[in-house]
Design an enzyme around this catalytic site. Structure first.
Site, short mmCIF file in Angstrom:
data_model
loop_
_atom_site.label_atom_id
_atom_site.label_comp_id
_atom_site.label_asym_id
_atom_site.label_seq_id
_atom_site.Cartn_x
_atom_site.Cartn_y
_atom_site.Cartn_z
CE LYS A 153 5.84 -3.25 9.94
NZ LYS A 153 4.67 -2.49 9.55
CE LYS A 165 -2.16 -5.37 3.35
NZ LYS A 165 -3.22 -5.18 4.34
CE LYS A 196 -0.79 -9.23 12.00
NZ LYS A 196 -1.64 -8.67 13.02
#
Ligand code: TRP
Length: 336
Positions: free
Chosen positions: A199, A117, A202
């Protein structure tokens, strides 16, 4: 343990609309687990975690409420289960602060999700993002959770939760239940429709890569039509055919069929037909959820009531643990 029953806790961040991947990989399993009368279940709308990445306030509020309604629409009974907003229970950040003082920089530095991140949001590497796993540990330990259903990507955070809990118990005695991770039966990891080695997410920039839980029929069918496959033209369940494998996984999750049953059904068919069948299975799976979601969106008073009651219920259990922790650490109780 609560009232002699095993306790389970899980949650999702309220950031954007959840995907078919979140649903098949997590939410659908939660519904199955919550049918077990012998487990007390807590499901958090983890909005405190959401702000580790910059959020638009109106969107955050809307995402959180949508997530709560989707939990219910997907089949989690909000009376039997405690479905609550993390930000409605101040014990979460309070315990997180305390646990921060029992967690080492070196431990947080090893967290792979932080590294990922931080690389993705290099303009905002804040300390909240760094200590994110400690807040997650607080979420889990406050409810004395025995079981925590999580995806593989959260296993490292669960391990650190156990380490922190063991360390704390080692100093102060048995304060926290040591939680076990629980990777669901199907363990379905749904992949991107555009890059089936990644994966389904969203936050993917390509809107065709993921199915939102509220996508309408035409959108779903179109996205499956465009799904990336391979050039072999044979429907088989193999690791070197990640696109087809993913479509079969989605199909099996939605229909409850086994891979062998699905393969028998699709024997001799082409990719176009497979995609159409998978699209239809998804549409059928999501239709009742979308219908229930629509009804909930129109019943503000009912949803508000659920939010309020469950915040109180969650606070009750969380505060019990927090009081114990504060006492152990040596804080002074407010004189009565
Ligand atoms: N970090 C989890 C995720 O992104 C969400 C989460 C926050 C969570 N607190 C939790 C999951 C506690 C399980 C238990 O998926």
């Amino acid at each position: 343990m609560i009232d002699g029953k095993k306790t389970m806790l899980s949650g999702m961040q309220s950031t954007g609309m959840i995907t078919l991947g979140n649903y098949l990989g997590a939410l659908k399993n939660w519904v199955t687990l919550s049918d077990d009368e012998d487990i007390n279940c807590f499901y958090g709308i983890m909005d405190l975690h959401s702000i580790t990445v910059r959020q638009d306030p109106a969107n955050l509020r809307k995402s959180a409420r949508n997530l709560l309604m989707l939990y219910i629409a997907a089949g989690l009974d909000p009376v039997k289960n405690c479905i609550f907003y993390q930000s409605h229970v101040p014990a979460h950040p309070e315990l997180a602060w305390i646990l921060n003082c029992y967690t080492y920089m070196g431990e947080m530095n090893r967290m792979t999700q932080f590294k990922d991140k931080a690389a993705k949001h290099s303009d905002n590497i804040n300390t909240g993002l760094f200590t994110y796993p400690v807040l997650m540990a607080a979420d889990i330990l406050l409810y004395q959770a025995d079981l925590v259903p999580v995806g593989k990507d959260q296993m490292q955070h669960l391990e650190i939760t156990r380490d922190i809990a063991n360390r704390f118990n080692g100093i102060y005695g048995d304060v926290f239940t040591i939680p076990e991770g629980y990777v669901g039966k199907s363990g379905a990891k749904i992949m991107s429709l555009q890059d089936p080695t990644k994966k389904m997410s969203k936050s993917d920039e390509n809107p065709n890569a993921s199915i939102s839980l509220l996508d309408d029929k035409d959108t779903i069918m179109r996205k499956f039509k465009k799904a990336v496959t391979d050039s072999e033209g044979v429907i088989a369940y193999r690791d070197d055919k990640p696109g087809i494998k993913n479509l079969l996984d989605i199909y099996c999750c939605c229909t409850g069929k086994t891979v062998d049953e699905a393969l028998a059904e699709f024997n001799g068919l082409g990719y176009g037909q497979l995609k159409e069948c998978v699209g239809e299975a998804v549409v059928n799976e999501l239709a009742p959820i979308q219908q229930r979601f629509k009804e909930l969106s129109e019943d503000k008073a009912y949803v508000d009531g659920i939010i309020k009651t469950n915040a109180e219920k969650a606070s009750y259990y969380a505060n019990k643990t927090l009081r114990k922790v504060k006492k152990k650490v040596g804080f002074t109780e407010l004189p009565r």
